[in-house]
Design an enzyme around this catalytic site. Structure first.
Site, PDB file in Angstrom:
ATOM      1  N   HIS A 208       0.802  -1.233   0.000  1.00  0.00           N
ATOM      2  CA  HIS A 208       0.000   0.000   0.000  1.00  0.00           C
ATOM      3  C   HIS A 208       0.832   1.280   0.000  1.00  0.00           C
ATOM      4  CE1 HIS A 208       1.046   0.033   4.256  1.00  0.00           C
ATOM      5  NE2 HIS A 208       0.713   1.304   4.253  1.00  0.00           N
TER       6      HIS A 208
HETATM    7  C1  UD1 Z   1      -1.587   5.989   5.523  1.00  0.00           C
HETATM    8  C2  UD1 Z   1      -0.213   6.445   6.026  1.00  0.00           C
HETATM    9  C3  UD1 Z   1       0.763   5.272   5.953  1.00  0.00           C
HETATM   10  C4  UD1 Z   1       0.222   4.065   6.693  1.00  0.00           C
HETATM   11  C5  UD1 Z   1      -1.150   3.736   6.133  1.00  0.00           C
HETATM   12  C6  UD1 Z   1      -1.764   2.553   6.824  1.00  0.00           C
HETATM   13  C7  UD1 Z   1       0.263   8.810   5.538  1.00  0.00           C
HETATM   14  C8  UD1 Z   1       1.080   9.757   4.746  1.00  0.00           C
HETATM   15  N1  UD1 Z   1       0.354   7.513   5.204  1.00  0.00           N
HETATM   16  O1  UD1 Z   1      -1.431   5.646   4.143  1.00  0.00           O
HETATM   17  O2  UD1 Z   1       1.978   5.660   6.563  1.00  0.00           O
HETATM   18  O3  UD1 Z   1       1.102   2.980   6.510  1.00  0.00           O
HETATM   19  O4  UD1 Z   1      -2.004   4.862   6.274  1.00  0.00           O
HETATM   20  O5  UD1 Z   1      -2.842   2.043   6.088  1.00  0.00           O
HETATM   21  O6  UD1 Z   1      -0.415   9.229   6.456  1.00  0.00           O
HETATM   22  N2  UD1 Z   1      -8.879   5.313   1.240  1.00  0.00           N
HETATM   23  C9  UD1 Z   1     -10.155   4.789   1.198  1.00  0.00           C
HETATM   24  N3  UD1 Z   1     -10.740   4.469   2.395  1.00  0.00           N
HETATM   25  C10 UD1 Z   1     -10.126   4.625   3.583  1.00  0.00           C
HETATM   26  C11 UD1 Z   1      -8.826   5.169   3.599  1.00  0.00           C
HETATM   27  C12 UD1 Z   1      -8.211   5.502   2.426  1.00  0.00           C
HETATM   28  O7  UD1 Z   1     -10.747   4.612   0.161  1.00  0.00           O
HETATM   29  O8  UD1 Z   1     -10.708   4.276   4.624  1.00  0.00           O
HETATM   30  C13 UD1 Z   1      -8.196   5.635  -0.039  1.00  0.00           C
HETATM   31  C14 UD1 Z   1      -8.386   7.039  -0.501  1.00  0.00           C
HETATM   32  O9  UD1 Z   1      -8.564   7.031  -1.870  1.00  0.00           O
HETATM   33  C15 UD1 Z   1      -7.071   7.711  -0.180  1.00  0.00           C
HETATM   34  C16 UD1 Z   1      -6.080   6.559  -0.294  1.00  0.00           C
HETATM   35  O10 UD1 Z   1      -6.811   5.402   0.099  1.00  0.00           O
HETATM   36  O11 UD1 Z   1      -6.797   8.749  -1.047  1.00  0.00           O
HETATM   37  C17 UD1 Z   1      -4.889   6.725   0.593  1.00  0.00           C
HETATM   38  O12 UD1 Z   1      -5.285   6.935   1.941  1.00  0.00           O
HETATM   39  P1  UD1 Z   1      -4.404   7.837   2.935  1.00  0.00           P
HETATM   40  O13 UD1 Z   1      -4.978   7.795   4.293  1.00  0.00           O
HETATM   41  O14 UD1 Z   1      -4.168   9.154   2.360  1.00  0.00           O
HETATM   42  O15 UD1 Z   1      -3.011   7.085   2.971  1.00  0.00           O
HETATM   43  P2  UD1 Z   1      -2.676   5.550   3.143  1.00  0.00           P
HETATM   44  O16 UD1 Z   1      -2.165   5.049   1.862  1.00  0.00           O
HETATM   45  O17 UD1 Z   1      -3.765   4.768   3.795  1.00  0.00           O
END
Ligand code: UD1
Length: 365
Positions: A208
Protein backbone atom coordinates in the site's frame (compact mmCIF):
# COMPACT_ATOMS: atom_id res chain seq x y z
CA UNK A 1 -4.43 15.74 41.02
CA UNK A 2 -5.93 14.72 37.72
CA UNK A 3 -4.80 15.23 34.13
CA UNK A 4 -6.41 15.06 30.75
CA UNK A 5 -4.61 13.83 27.66
CA UNK A 6 -5.79 13.96 24.07
CA UNK A 7 -4.89 11.05 21.79
CA UNK A 8 -4.86 11.51 18.02
CA UNK A 9 -5.49 8.52 15.76
CA UNK A 10 -6.51 8.38 12.13
CA UNK A 11 -5.07 5.45 10.20
CA UNK A 12 -5.41 1.72 10.65
CA UNK A 13 -2.10 0.91 12.41
CA UNK A 14 -2.71 3.70 14.90
CA UNK A 15 -5.92 2.09 16.12
CA UNK A 16 -3.95 -1.04 17.04
CA UNK A 17 -1.16 0.85 18.82
CA UNK A 18 -3.60 3.13 20.65
CA UNK A 19 -5.68 0.12 21.76
CA UNK A 20 -2.65 -1.32 23.58
CA UNK A 21 -1.71 1.98 25.27
CA UNK A 22 -5.33 2.89 26.05
CA UNK A 23 -5.73 -0.32 28.03
CA UNK A 24 -2.75 0.67 30.19
CA UNK A 25 -4.03 4.26 30.51
CA UNK A 26 -7.39 3.03 31.75
CA UNK A 27 -5.61 1.57 34.77
CA UNK A 28 -4.33 5.01 35.77
CA UNK A 29 -6.93 6.70 38.01
CA UNK A 30 -5.13 10.03 37.60
CA UNK A 31 -5.46 10.32 33.81
CA UNK A 32 -8.47 10.63 31.56
CA UNK A 33 -8.06 10.11 27.82
CA UNK A 34 -9.95 11.92 25.09
CA UNK A 35 -9.70 10.12 21.74
CA UNK A 36 -9.78 12.13 18.52
CA UNK A 37 -10.18 10.21 15.25
CA UNK A 38 -9.16 12.42 12.34
CA UNK A 39 -11.11 10.27 9.87
CA UNK A 40 -8.04 9.77 7.65
CA UNK A 41 -9.23 6.18 7.33
CA UNK A 42 -12.99 6.05 7.09
CA UNK A 43 -14.10 2.78 5.41
CA UNK A 44 -15.62 0.55 8.07
CA UNK A 45 -13.16 -2.28 7.43
CA UNK A 46 -10.27 0.21 7.70
CA UNK A 47 -11.59 1.85 10.86
CA UNK A 48 -14.78 0.89 12.80
CA UNK A 49 -13.97 -2.80 12.98
CA UNK A 50 -10.72 -2.02 14.80
CA UNK A 51 -12.51 -0.03 17.47
CA UNK A 52 -15.17 -2.69 18.02
CA UNK A 53 -12.79 -5.68 18.04
CA UNK A 54 -9.90 -4.24 20.04
CA UNK A 55 -11.92 -2.57 22.75
CA UNK A 56 -10.70 0.91 21.88
CA UNK A 57 -13.36 3.28 23.19
CA UNK A 58 -15.48 5.09 20.63
CA UNK A 59 -13.72 8.35 19.70
CA UNK A 60 -14.87 11.37 21.62
CA UNK A 61 -14.44 13.34 18.40
CA UNK A 62 -14.48 12.18 14.79
CA UNK A 63 -13.21 14.89 12.49
CA UNK A 64 -14.28 13.11 9.28
CA UNK A 65 -11.41 14.67 7.34
CA UNK A 66 -11.17 11.81 4.81
CA UNK A 67 -8.85 11.77 1.81
CA UNK A 68 -7.10 14.59 0.01
CA UNK A 69 -3.68 15.81 -1.06
CA UNK A 70 -1.09 15.88 1.73
CA UNK A 71 -1.40 19.63 2.28
CA UNK A 72 -5.16 19.59 2.16
CA UNK A 73 -5.57 16.58 4.43
CA UNK A 74 -2.97 17.71 6.97
CA UNK A 75 -4.16 21.34 6.91
CA UNK A 76 -7.78 20.41 7.58
CA UNK A 77 -6.68 18.20 10.42
CA UNK A 78 -4.58 20.93 12.05
CA UNK A 79 -7.49 23.35 11.98
CA UNK A 80 -9.93 20.85 13.49
CA UNK A 81 -7.50 19.51 16.11
CA UNK A 82 -6.59 23.05 17.21
CA UNK A 83 -10.25 23.77 18.00
CA UNK A 84 -10.50 20.65 20.13
CA UNK A 85 -7.27 21.39 21.98
CA UNK A 86 -8.47 24.92 22.73
CA UNK A 87 -11.75 23.58 24.09
CA UNK A 88 -10.40 20.58 26.00
CA UNK A 89 -7.18 22.19 27.33
CA UNK A 90 -5.32 18.89 27.83
CA UNK A 91 -2.05 18.62 29.75
CA UNK A 92 -0.56 16.37 27.04
CA UNK A 93 -1.10 15.28 23.44
CA UNK A 94 -0.40 11.66 22.54
CA UNK A 95 0.49 10.78 18.94
CA UNK A 96 1.45 7.54 17.19
CA UNK A 97 3.69 6.58 14.30
CA UNK A 98 4.19 8.56 11.14
CA UNK A 99 0.98 9.38 9.34
CA UNK A 100 -0.43 12.75 8.33
CA UNK A 101 -2.64 12.52 11.44
CA UNK A 102 0.50 12.27 13.59
CA UNK A 103 2.05 15.39 12.09
CA UNK A 104 -1.19 17.39 12.22
CA UNK A 105 -1.55 16.62 15.92
CA UNK A 106 2.06 17.60 16.61
CA UNK A 107 1.82 20.92 14.78
CA UNK A 108 -1.49 21.91 16.37
CA UNK A 109 -0.30 21.10 19.91
CA UNK A 110 3.18 22.62 19.59
CA UNK A 111 1.75 26.02 18.58
CA UNK A 112 -0.54 25.94 21.62
CA UNK A 113 2.39 24.98 23.90
CA UNK A 114 0.80 21.67 24.79
CA UNK A 115 3.46 19.03 25.52
CA UNK A 116 3.59 16.15 23.05
CA UNK A 117 4.32 12.46 23.62
CA UNK A 118 5.25 10.49 20.50
CA UNK A 119 4.88 6.71 20.50
CA UNK A 120 7.13 4.98 17.95
CA UNK A 121 9.64 7.81 17.90
CA UNK A 122 13.04 7.70 16.22
CA UNK A 123 12.35 5.43 13.26
CA UNK A 124 14.09 6.51 10.10
CA UNK A 125 14.27 5.23 6.55
CA UNK A 126 16.56 8.15 5.57
CA UNK A 127 14.41 8.55 2.48
CA UNK A 128 12.72 11.95 2.42
CA UNK A 129 10.68 11.01 -0.64
CA UNK A 130 8.45 9.03 1.74
CA UNK A 131 5.73 11.21 3.28
CA UNK A 132 6.09 9.13 6.47
CA UNK A 133 9.76 10.17 6.84
CA UNK A 134 8.80 13.86 6.79
CA UNK A 135 6.04 13.19 9.33
CA UNK A 136 8.45 11.35 11.63
CA UNK A 137 11.25 13.91 11.46
CA UNK A 138 8.98 16.83 12.29
CA UNK A 139 6.91 15.06 14.94
CA UNK A 140 10.07 13.96 16.75
CA UNK A 141 11.46 17.51 16.66
CA UNK A 142 8.30 18.81 18.32
CA UNK A 143 7.82 16.06 20.89
CA UNK A 144 8.66 16.40 24.59
CA UNK A 145 8.49 12.68 25.37
CA UNK A 146 9.83 10.33 22.70
CA UNK A 147 9.01 6.67 23.22
CA UNK A 148 11.41 4.56 21.16
CA UNK A 149 10.67 0.95 20.21
CA UNK A 150 14.31 0.00 19.53
CA UNK A 151 17.91 0.93 20.37
CA UNK A 152 18.34 1.98 16.74
CA UNK A 153 15.54 4.51 17.18
CA UNK A 154 17.26 5.97 20.28
CA UNK A 155 20.52 6.22 18.35
CA UNK A 156 18.83 7.97 15.42
CA UNK A 157 17.38 10.63 17.72
CA UNK A 158 20.67 11.18 19.54
CA UNK A 159 22.36 11.63 16.16
CA UNK A 160 19.81 14.33 15.36
CA UNK A 161 20.79 16.16 18.54
CA UNK A 162 17.56 15.54 20.45
CA UNK A 163 18.02 15.95 24.21
CA UNK A 164 18.55 12.48 25.67
CA UNK A 165 16.41 13.34 28.71
CA UNK A 166 13.39 13.24 26.41
CA UNK A 167 14.14 9.73 25.09
CA UNK A 168 12.76 6.51 26.55
CA UNK A 169 13.47 3.03 25.26
CA UNK A 170 10.19 1.26 25.98
CA UNK A 171 10.00 -1.53 23.40
CA UNK A 172 7.31 -1.67 20.77
CA UNK A 173 3.60 -1.28 21.52
CA UNK A 174 2.93 -3.44 18.45
CA UNK A 175 4.55 -6.31 20.34
CA UNK A 176 2.22 -5.62 23.27
CA UNK A 177 -0.69 -5.71 20.83
CA UNK A 178 0.54 -8.94 19.25
CA UNK A 179 0.65 -10.63 22.67
CA UNK A 180 -2.63 -9.12 23.83
CA UNK A 181 -4.66 -10.06 20.80
CA UNK A 182 -3.06 -13.32 19.63
CA UNK A 183 -5.04 -15.53 21.97
CA UNK A 184 -8.20 -13.65 21.14
CA UNK A 185 -7.46 -14.21 17.46
CA UNK A 186 -6.79 -17.92 18.00
CA UNK A 187 -10.20 -18.39 19.58
CA UNK A 188 -12.28 -16.07 17.44
CA UNK A 189 -10.75 -15.54 13.97
CA UNK A 190 -12.42 -17.59 11.27
CA UNK A 191 -10.81 -16.23 8.15
CA UNK A 192 -8.87 -19.39 7.22
CA UNK A 193 -12.07 -21.42 7.29
CA UNK A 194 -14.02 -18.70 5.50
CA UNK A 195 -11.47 -18.62 2.69
CA UNK A 196 -10.96 -22.41 2.73
CA UNK A 197 -7.20 -21.98 3.24
CA UNK A 198 -4.87 -24.45 4.91
CA UNK A 199 -2.08 -23.28 7.24
CA UNK A 200 1.32 -23.09 5.50
CA UNK A 201 -0.25 -23.41 2.11
CA UNK A 202 -0.42 -19.78 0.99
CA UNK A 203 1.61 -16.59 0.71
CA UNK A 204 0.17 -13.43 2.28
CA UNK A 205 0.77 -10.15 0.45
CA UNK A 206 0.04 -6.55 1.44
CA UNK A 207 1.15 -3.56 -0.63
CA UNK A 208 0.00 0.00 0.00
CA UNK A 209 2.97 2.40 0.23
CA UNK A 210 2.87 5.38 -2.11
CA UNK A 211 6.30 4.48 -3.53
CA UNK A 212 4.90 1.14 -4.76
CA UNK A 213 1.42 2.20 -5.85
CA UNK A 214 1.65 5.67 -7.35
CA UNK A 215 4.04 5.10 -10.26
CA UNK A 216 2.46 3.04 -13.03
CA UNK A 217 5.65 1.30 -14.13
CA UNK A 218 6.67 0.36 -10.58
CA UNK A 219 3.22 -1.05 -9.80
CA UNK A 220 2.98 -2.88 -13.14
CA UNK A 221 6.37 -4.57 -12.61
CA UNK A 222 5.45 -5.50 -9.07
CA UNK A 223 2.11 -7.00 -10.10
CA UNK A 224 3.69 -8.92 -12.99
CA UNK A 225 6.20 -10.45 -10.60
CA UNK A 226 3.55 -11.24 -8.01
CA UNK A 227 1.60 -13.00 -10.77
CA UNK A 228 4.67 -15.11 -11.51
CA UNK A 229 4.84 -16.09 -7.84
CA UNK A 230 1.11 -16.87 -7.96
CA UNK A 231 1.69 -19.44 -10.71
CA UNK A 232 3.23 -21.73 -8.11
CA UNK A 233 1.59 -20.52 -4.89
CA UNK A 234 -1.76 -19.38 -3.59
CA UNK A 235 -1.20 -15.64 -3.22
CA UNK A 236 -3.68 -13.98 -0.88
CA UNK A 237 -3.77 -10.19 -1.07
CA UNK A 238 -5.99 -8.10 1.26
CA UNK A 239 -6.36 -5.02 -0.89
CA UNK A 240 -5.77 -1.58 0.66
CA UNK A 241 -8.00 1.12 -0.91
CA UNK A 242 -4.98 3.10 -2.16
CA UNK A 243 -3.71 0.05 -4.04
CA UNK A 244 -7.13 -0.84 -5.38
CA UNK A 245 -7.55 2.69 -6.74
CA UNK A 246 -4.12 2.54 -8.39
CA UNK A 247 -4.79 -0.89 -9.94
CA UNK A 248 -8.06 0.40 -11.35
CA UNK A 249 -6.49 3.62 -12.58
CA UNK A 250 -3.70 1.78 -14.43
CA UNK A 251 -6.08 -0.91 -15.68
CA UNK A 252 -4.19 -3.69 -13.90
CA UNK A 253 -6.84 -5.17 -11.62
CA UNK A 254 -8.69 -7.39 -14.07
CA UNK A 255 -5.54 -9.12 -15.29
CA UNK A 256 -4.06 -9.46 -11.79
CA UNK A 257 -7.28 -11.03 -10.49
CA UNK A 258 -6.74 -14.00 -12.77
CA UNK A 259 -3.72 -15.07 -10.73
CA UNK A 260 -3.85 -13.27 -7.40
CA UNK A 261 -6.54 -13.87 -4.81
CA UNK A 262 -7.61 -10.39 -3.73
CA UNK A 263 -9.82 -9.89 -0.70
CA UNK A 264 -11.10 -6.78 1.09
CA UNK A 265 -9.01 -5.39 3.97
CA UNK A 266 -9.36 -7.64 7.01
CA UNK A 267 -9.69 -6.99 10.75
CA UNK A 268 -6.65 -7.11 13.04
CA UNK A 269 -7.71 -10.45 14.54
CA UNK A 270 -8.11 -12.00 11.08
CA UNK A 271 -4.79 -10.49 10.01
CA UNK A 272 -3.05 -12.17 12.96
CA UNK A 273 -4.46 -15.52 11.88
CA UNK A 274 -3.33 -14.96 8.29
CA UNK A 275 0.17 -13.84 9.33
CA UNK A 276 0.58 -16.80 11.66
CA UNK A 277 -0.61 -19.32 9.09
CA UNK A 278 1.08 -18.03 5.94
CA UNK A 279 4.19 -19.86 4.73
CA UNK A 280 5.66 -16.52 3.66
CA UNK A 281 4.71 -12.84 3.74
CA UNK A 282 5.42 -10.29 1.01
CA UNK A 283 4.73 -6.75 2.20
CA UNK A 284 5.68 -3.10 2.19
CA UNK A 285 4.05 -2.37 5.56
CA UNK A 286 6.16 -1.52 8.60
CA UNK A 287 3.76 -3.23 10.99
CA UNK A 288 3.41 -6.41 8.96
CA UNK A 289 7.23 -6.83 8.79
CA UNK A 290 7.31 -6.99 12.57
CA UNK A 291 4.22 -9.13 12.94
CA UNK A 292 5.80 -11.65 10.57
CA UNK A 293 8.68 -11.90 13.05
CA UNK A 294 6.35 -12.04 16.08
CA UNK A 295 4.64 -15.06 14.49
CA UNK A 296 7.90 -16.51 13.08
CA UNK A 297 6.83 -16.29 9.45
CA UNK A 298 9.55 -15.49 6.88
CA UNK A 299 9.08 -12.09 5.25
CA UNK A 300 10.13 -10.30 2.08
CA UNK A 301 9.75 -6.51 2.08
CA UNK A 302 9.29 -4.71 -1.22
CA UNK A 303 11.03 -1.42 -0.46
CA UNK A 304 14.37 0.31 -0.89
CA UNK A 305 14.87 0.77 2.87
CA UNK A 306 13.21 -0.24 6.08
CA UNK A 307 13.06 1.47 9.46
CA UNK A 308 13.19 -1.93 11.19
CA UNK A 309 16.78 -2.77 10.28
CA UNK A 310 17.28 -5.30 13.09
CA UNK A 311 14.91 -7.70 11.32
CA UNK A 312 17.24 -7.72 8.32
CA UNK A 313 20.30 -8.25 10.52
CA UNK A 314 18.72 -11.20 12.32
CA UNK A 315 17.53 -12.76 9.06
CA UNK A 316 13.77 -12.48 9.66
CA UNK A 317 13.21 -10.06 6.83
CA UNK A 318 14.69 -9.66 3.35
CA UNK A 319 14.57 -6.39 1.43
CA UNK A 320 13.92 -6.24 -2.30
CA UNK A 321 14.02 -2.79 -3.93
CA UNK A 322 11.68 -2.02 -6.81
CA UNK A 323 14.64 -1.92 -9.24
CA UNK A 324 15.31 -5.61 -8.47
CA UNK A 325 11.72 -6.78 -8.43
CA UNK A 326 12.39 -9.22 -11.30
CA UNK A 327 14.20 -11.40 -8.74
CA UNK A 328 11.06 -11.77 -6.62
CA UNK A 329 10.16 -15.27 -7.76
CA UNK A 330 13.66 -16.62 -7.05
CA UNK A 331 13.78 -14.91 -3.66
CA UNK A 332 10.38 -16.33 -2.73
CA UNK A 333 11.79 -19.81 -3.37
CA UNK A 334 14.90 -19.24 -1.28
CA UNK A 335 13.12 -17.55 1.63
CA UNK A 336 10.22 -19.98 1.97
CA UNK A 337 10.95 -22.07 5.06
CA UNK A 338 13.81 -19.74 6.03
CA UNK A 339 14.10 -18.92 9.73
CA UNK A 340 16.01 -16.06 11.28
CA UNK A 341 18.06 -16.05 14.46
CA UNK A 342 16.27 -16.58 17.77
CA UNK A 343 16.19 -13.14 19.45
CA UNK A 344 14.08 -10.65 21.43
CA UNK A 345 14.01 -7.39 19.53
CA UNK A 346 11.04 -5.33 20.63
CA UNK A 347 10.97 -5.30 24.41
CA UNK A 348 9.13 -7.40 26.94
CA UNK A 349 5.56 -6.80 25.82
CA UNK A 350 5.16 -4.09 28.48
CA UNK A 351 5.92 -1.03 26.34
CA UNK A 352 2.42 0.39 26.93
CA UNK A 353 2.80 0.25 30.70
CA UNK A 354 6.30 1.81 30.55
CA UNK A 355 4.86 4.61 28.41
CA UNK A 356 2.04 5.27 30.88
CA UNK A 357 4.54 5.25 33.78
CA UNK A 358 6.64 7.90 32.04
CA UNK A 359 3.58 9.98 31.17
CA UNK A 360 2.51 9.90 34.84
CA UNK A 361 6.01 10.90 35.91
CA UNK A 362 5.98 13.80 33.43
CA UNK A 363 2.52 15.02 34.47
CA UNK A 364 2.76 14.59 38.22
CA UNK A 365 6.48 14.92 39.03
C1 UD1 B 1 -1.59 5.99 5.52
C2 UD1 B 1 -0.21 6.44 6.03
C3 UD1 B 1 0.76 5.27 5.95
C4 UD1 B 1 0.22 4.06 6.69
C5 UD1 B 1 -1.15 3.74 6.13
C6 UD1 B 1 -1.76 2.55 6.82
C7 UD1 B 1 0.26 8.81 5.54
C8 UD1 B 1 1.08 9.76 4.75
N1 UD1 B 1 0.35 7.51 5.20
O1 UD1 B 1 -1.43 5.65 4.14
O2 UD1 B 1 1.98 5.66 6.56
O3 UD1 B 1 1.10 2.98 6.51
O4 UD1 B 1 -2.00 4.86 6.27
O5 UD1 B 1 -2.84 2.04 6.09
O6 UD1 B 1 -0.42 9.23 6.46
N2 UD1 B 1 -8.88 5.31 1.24
C9 UD1 B 1 -10.15 4.79 1.20
N3 UD1 B 1 -10.74 4.47 2.39
C10 UD1 B 1 -10.13 4.63 3.58
C11 UD1 B 1 -8.83 5.17 3.60
C12 UD1 B 1 -8.21 5.50 2.43
O7 UD1 B 1 -10.75 4.61 0.16
O8 UD1 B 1 -10.71 4.28 4.62
C13 UD1 B 1 -8.20 5.63 -0.04
C14 UD1 B 1 -8.39 7.04 -0.50
O9 UD1 B 1 -8.56 7.03 -1.87
C15 UD1 B 1 -7.07 7.71 -0.18
C16 UD1 B 1 -6.08 6.56 -0.29
O10 UD1 B 1 -6.81 5.40 0.10
O11 UD1 B 1 -6.80 8.75 -1.05
C17 UD1 B 1 -4.89 6.72 0.59
O12 UD1 B 1 -5.28 6.93 1.94
P1 UD1 B 1 -4.40 7.84 2.93
O13 UD1 B 1 -4.98 7.80 4.29
O14 UD1 B 1 -4.17 9.15 2.36
O15 UD1 B 1 -3.01 7.09 2.97
P2 UD1 B 1 -2.68 5.55 3.14
O16 UD1 B 1 -2.16 5.05 1.86
O17 UD1 B 1 -3.76 4.77 3.79
Amino acid sequence: MHSKIVTIVGARPQFVKAAAVSLALQKSPKISEIIVHTGQHYDSNMSDIFFSQLGLKTPDYNLNIGSGSHGQQTGRMIEAIEKILLAEKPQLLLIYGDTNSTLAGALAAAKLHIPIAHVEAGLRSFNRKMPEEINRLLSDQLADLLFCPTETAVKNLKNEGIDHHKLFLTGDVMYDAALLFKEFSNTSATILDNLALQPNDFILTTIHRAENTDDELVLRNLINNLMLVAQENTLLFPLHPRTKNALLQFDLLEKAQQAIRFIDPVSFLDMIQLEESAKLIITDSGGVQKEAYFYQTPCITVRDQTEWTELLEKGWNYLIPSTEIDKLSAIVKSRTGHRGEACHLYGQGNASQLIVDQIEHFLFK
